[in-house]
Design a protein around this motif. Structure first.
Motif, PDB file in Angstrom:
ATOM      1  N   PHE A  34       0.855  -1.209   0.000  1.00  0.00           N
ATOM      2  CA  PHE A  34       0.000   0.000   0.000  1.00  0.00           C
ATOM      3  C   PHE A  34       0.882   1.247   0.000  1.00  0.00           C
ATOM      4  N   ARG A  35       1.983   1.157   0.753  1.00  0.00           N
ATOM      5  CA  ARG A  35       2.934   2.277   0.796  1.00  0.00           C
ATOM      6  C   ARG A  35       3.600   2.444  -0.564  1.00  0.00           C
ATOM      7  N   THR A  36       3.943   1.308  -1.178  1.00  0.00           N
ATOM      8  CA  THR A  36       4.577   1.356  -2.496  1.00  0.00           C
ATOM      9  C   THR A  36       3.668   2.044  -3.514  1.00  0.00           C
ATOM     10  N   VAL A  37       2.363   1.743  -3.443  1.00  0.00           N
ATOM     11  CA  VAL A  37       1.419   2.370  -4.378  1.00  0.00           C
ATOM     12  C   VAL A  37       1.414   3.884  -4.167  1.00  0.00           C
ATOM     13  N   CYS A  38       1.414   4.321  -2.894  1.00  0.00           N
ATOM     14  CA  CYS A  38       1.465   5.760  -2.596  1.00  0.00           C
ATOM     15  C   CYS A  38       2.725   6.378  -3.198  1.00  0.00           C
ATOM     16  N   ALA A  39       3.853   5.663  -3.030  1.00  0.00           N
ATOM     17  CA  ALA A  39       5.124   6.163  -3.552  1.00  0.00           C
ATOM     18  C   ALA A  39       5.092   6.252  -5.078  1.00  0.00           C
ATOM     19  N   MET A  40       4.498   5.212  -5.707  1.00  0.00           N
ATOM     20  CA  MET A  40       4.399   5.203  -7.173  1.00  0.00           C
ATOM     21  C   MET A  40       3.557   6.375  -7.676  1.00  0.00           C
ATOM     22  N   ALA A  41       2.548   6.733  -6.864  1.00  0.00           N
ATOM     23  CA  ALA A  41       1.655   7.829  -7.258  1.00  0.00           C
ATOM     24  C   ALA A  41       2.279   9.194  -7.001  1.00  0.00           C
ATOM     25  N   GLY A  42       3.492   9.200  -6.465  1.00  0.00           N
ATOM     26  CA  GLY A  42       4.210  10.456  -6.289  1.00  0.00           C
ATOM     27  C   GLY A  42       4.059  11.112  -4.923  1.00  0.00           C
ATOM     28  N   ALA A  43       3.561  10.342  -3.936  1.00  0.00           N
ATOM     29  CA  ALA A  43       3.366  10.915  -2.598  1.00  0.00           C
ATOM     30  C   ALA A  43       4.683  11.304  -1.933  1.00  0.00           C
ATOM     31  N   GLY A  44       5.785  10.734  -2.438  1.00  0.00           N
ATOM     32  CA  GLY A  44       7.097  11.014  -1.848  1.00  0.00           C
ATOM     33  C   GLY A  44       7.560  12.451  -2.039  1.00  0.00           C
ATOM     34  N   LYS A  45       6.958  13.159  -3.002  1.00  0.00           N
ATOM     35  CA  LYS A  45       7.361  14.550  -3.236  1.00  0.00           C
ATOM     36  C   LYS A  45       6.984  15.440  -2.067  1.00  0.00           C
ATOM     37  N   LYS A  46       5.840  15.121  -1.447  1.00  0.00           N
ATOM     38  CA  LYS A  46       5.363  15.957  -0.344  1.00  0.00           C
ATOM     39  C   LYS A  46       5.666  15.345   1.016  1.00  0.00           C
ATOM     40  N   ILE A  47       5.573  14.012   1.109  1.00  0.00           N
ATOM     41  CA  ILE A  47       5.722  13.337   2.394  1.00  0.00           C
ATOM     42  C   ILE A  47       6.942  12.412   2.360  1.00  0.00           C
ATOM     43  N   PRO A  48       7.947  12.724   3.207  1.00  0.00           N
ATOM     44  CA  PRO A  48       9.192  11.947   3.167  1.00  0.00           C
ATOM     45  C   PRO A  48       8.987  10.446   3.384  1.00  0.00           C
ATOM     46  N   PHE A  49       7.933  10.079   4.142  1.00  0.00           N
ATOM     47  CA  PHE A  49       7.677   8.673   4.437  1.00  0.00           C
ATOM     48  C   PHE A  49       7.520   7.859   3.150  1.00  0.00           C
ATOM     49  N   PHE A  50       7.014   8.518   2.095  1.00  0.00           N
ATOM     50  CA  PHE A  50       6.784   7.805   0.831  1.00  0.00           C
ATOM     51  C   PHE A  50       7.938   7.982  -0.157  1.00  0.00           C
ATOM     52  N   ASN A  51       8.999   8.628   0.312  1.00  0.00           N
ATOM     53  CA  ASN A  51      10.172   8.797  -0.515  1.00  0.00           C
ATOM     54  C   ASN A  51      11.018   7.534  -0.403  1.00  0.00           C
ATOM     55  N   MET A  52      10.649   6.529  -1.180  1.00  0.00           N
ATOM     56  CA  MET A  52      11.305   5.233  -1.047  1.00  0.00           C
ATOM     57  C   MET A  52      11.695   4.701  -2.425  1.00  0.00           C
ATOM     58  N   ASP A  53      12.533   3.681  -2.402  1.00  0.00           N
ATOM     59  CA  ASP A  53      12.986   3.066  -3.648  1.00  0.00           C
ATOM     60  C   ASP A  53      11.940   2.038  -4.106  1.00  0.00           C
ATOM     61  N   VAL A  54      11.094   2.480  -5.030  1.00  0.00           N
ATOM     62  CA  VAL A  54      10.018   1.611  -5.505  1.00  0.00           C
ATOM     63  C   VAL A  54      10.571   0.375  -6.208  1.00  0.00           C
ATOM     64  N   LYS A  55      11.686   0.578  -6.931  1.00  0.00           N
ATOM     65  CA  LYS A  55      12.268  -0.543  -7.691  1.00  0.00           C
ATOM     66  C   LYS A  55      12.771  -1.646  -6.759  1.00  0.00           C
ATOM     67  N   ALA A  56      13.310  -1.226  -5.596  1.00  0.00           N
ATOM     68  CA  ALA A  56      13.818  -2.219  -4.654  1.00  0.00           C
ATOM     69  C   ALA A  56      12.684  -3.075  -4.092  1.00  0.00           C
ATOM     70  N   ASP A  57      11.477  -2.580  -4.216  1.00  0.00           N
ATOM     71  CA  ASP A  57      10.312  -3.290  -3.697  1.00  0.00           C
ATOM     72  C   ASP A  57       9.556  -4.034  -4.800  1.00  0.00           C
ATOM     73  N   ALA A  58      10.148  -4.058  -5.999  1.00  0.00           N
ATOM     74  CA  ALA A  58       9.453  -4.669  -7.141  1.00  0.00           C
ATOM     75  C   ALA A  58       9.141  -6.144  -6.889  1.00  0.00           C
ATOM     76  N   TRP A  59      10.004  -6.829  -6.148  1.00  0.00           N
ATOM     77  CA  TRP A  59       9.741  -8.253  -5.853  1.00  0.00           C
ATOM     78  C   TRP A  59       8.423  -8.399  -5.107  1.00  0.00           C
ATOM     79  N   ARG A  60       8.147  -7.447  -4.180  1.00  0.00           N
ATOM     80  CA  ARG A  60       6.940  -7.548  -3.359  1.00  0.00           C
ATOM     81  C   ARG A  60       5.693  -7.218  -4.192  1.00  0.00           C
ATOM     82  N   THR A  61       5.857  -6.210  -5.062  1.00  0.00           N
ATOM     83  CA  THR A  61       4.752  -5.852  -5.947  1.00  0.00           C
ATOM     84  C   THR A  61       4.402  -7.062  -6.828  1.00  0.00           C
ATOM     85  N   THR A  62       5.432  -7.734  -7.329  1.00  0.00           N
ATOM     86  CA  THR A  62       5.210  -8.925  -8.155  1.00  0.00           C
ATOM     87  C   THR A  62       4.535 -10.030  -7.337  1.00  0.00           C
TER      88      THR A  62
END
Lengths: 130, 199
Positions: B47-75
């Protein structure tokens, strides 16, 4: 492509959650009413075997695990919030994805709400007790 | 009951509802496989990854994460969805989930008929309540999902991350979180849900 094994484990997990009936809203209600051993059996067996599996694996390799710092207040509050939602929606995150896959479209709304809840946590994070 | 009797027999065999011990062991196998492949078992982080993918990391540091590093979990989660599709359509149990009679009787006092209220006849979801035409059900779905998403991230994990992974690592924070799951769950099941249903 290197993530294909995770896709396969995910498919297996979705089938497991379905066939062990963990995805049933009714099973969750029954669990919180203490009227069947079923869910306790599923989770209990998984944890009992998990302790052995993790215990053995830890001897041979460093596992990917980041412990949550101990905070009694945070864990009880956050856990209770999650529990309220788990009982109301009758599903936790894994079953939400599984049920959407099974064609229960309302779970699209439930997952979007869960994403909104996660976003709200991120927004309020600094103001919450941790 | 024969274990190996060709394809048809195997499909029928696994289409039966699984005993809780089999389900629990299978979940432990998932825990093992993910750790063996170098990752920890947890679903709600997506759920956090989806927020990050949607660009929430620009405003909220909590969502400033490496989405690619989490690709295994998304898969992994896309797999869960497909697993639900396969199990729900091709490995259907012959009967609805066998819920205990006392739960069935109790729910009928709240107006939830079991298993008739599941439009698919599987005994998974009370679709009488949880459908887009039922305002109360839609509100419950929204609030329930919201609490799960908020609570899981605040707790640092959900059932897979804390109850299975954390407890398997013998973590006290996870035990406290699971106790919290039950405090909230019992409050909802015994007091709030029946109150809402009687409104």
């Amino acid at each position: 492509m290197k993530n294909i094994p995770f896709l396969i484990v995910g498919i297996f997990f979705g089938i497991v959650l379905t066939k062990s009936e963990v995805i049933s809203w009714f099973r969750i209600h029954e669990m919180f009413r203490f009227e069947s051993i079923h869910m306790y059996g599923v989770i209990g067996t998984a944890v009992a075997l998990g302790v052995i599996i993790i215990g053995i694996m830890k001897r041979y390799r460093t596992l990917d695990f980041s412990p949550t710092p101990l905070s009694v207040r945070r864990h009880l509050i956050s856990g209770s919030i999650f529990g309220l939602g788990w009982a109301l929606a009758g599903s936790c995150p894994g079953p939400m994805y599984t049920l959407l896959g099974s064609g229960y479209w309302i779970f699209l709304l439930i997952i979007l709400s869960a994403i909104a809840g996660t976003y709200t946590y991120g927004l309020l994070r600094d103001k919450l007790p941790h | 009951m024969e274990l190996v009797v060709g394809n048809q027999g195997f499909l029928e065999f696994i289409s039966q509802p699984w005993h809780w011990a089999v389900g629990g062991a299978a979940i432990a196998l998932v825990l093992f496989l993910l750790n063996w492949m170098g990752h920890s078992f947890g679903v709600s982080s997506t759920f956090r990854t989806v927020c990050a993918m949607a660009g929430a990391g620009k405003k909220i540091p909590f969502f400033n994460m490496d989405v690619k590093a989490d690709a295994w979990r998304t898969t992994f989660v896309i797999g869960i969805l497909l697993g639900g599709l396969i199990a729900g359509n091709f490995l259907r149990s012959p009967e609805a989930v066998q819920i205990s009679q006392s739960t069935v009787d109790y729910l009928s006092t709240l107006g939830i008929a079991y298993p008739a209220s599941d439009a698919k006849g599987l005994g998974y979801v009370p679709t009488d309540l949880f459908n887009f035409g039922n305002v109360k059900g839609v509100l419950m779905a929204i609030v329930g999902g919201f609490l799960v998403g908020f609570g899981a991230r605040y707790a640092g994990g959900c059932t897979s991350g804390h109850a299975i992974t954390g407890l398997s690592h013998l973590q006290l924070p996870s035990l406290l979180t699971v106790i919290g799951f039950f405090i909230g769950g019992i409050l909802m099941t015994w007091f709030i849900f029946p109150f809402l249903m009687r409104l």
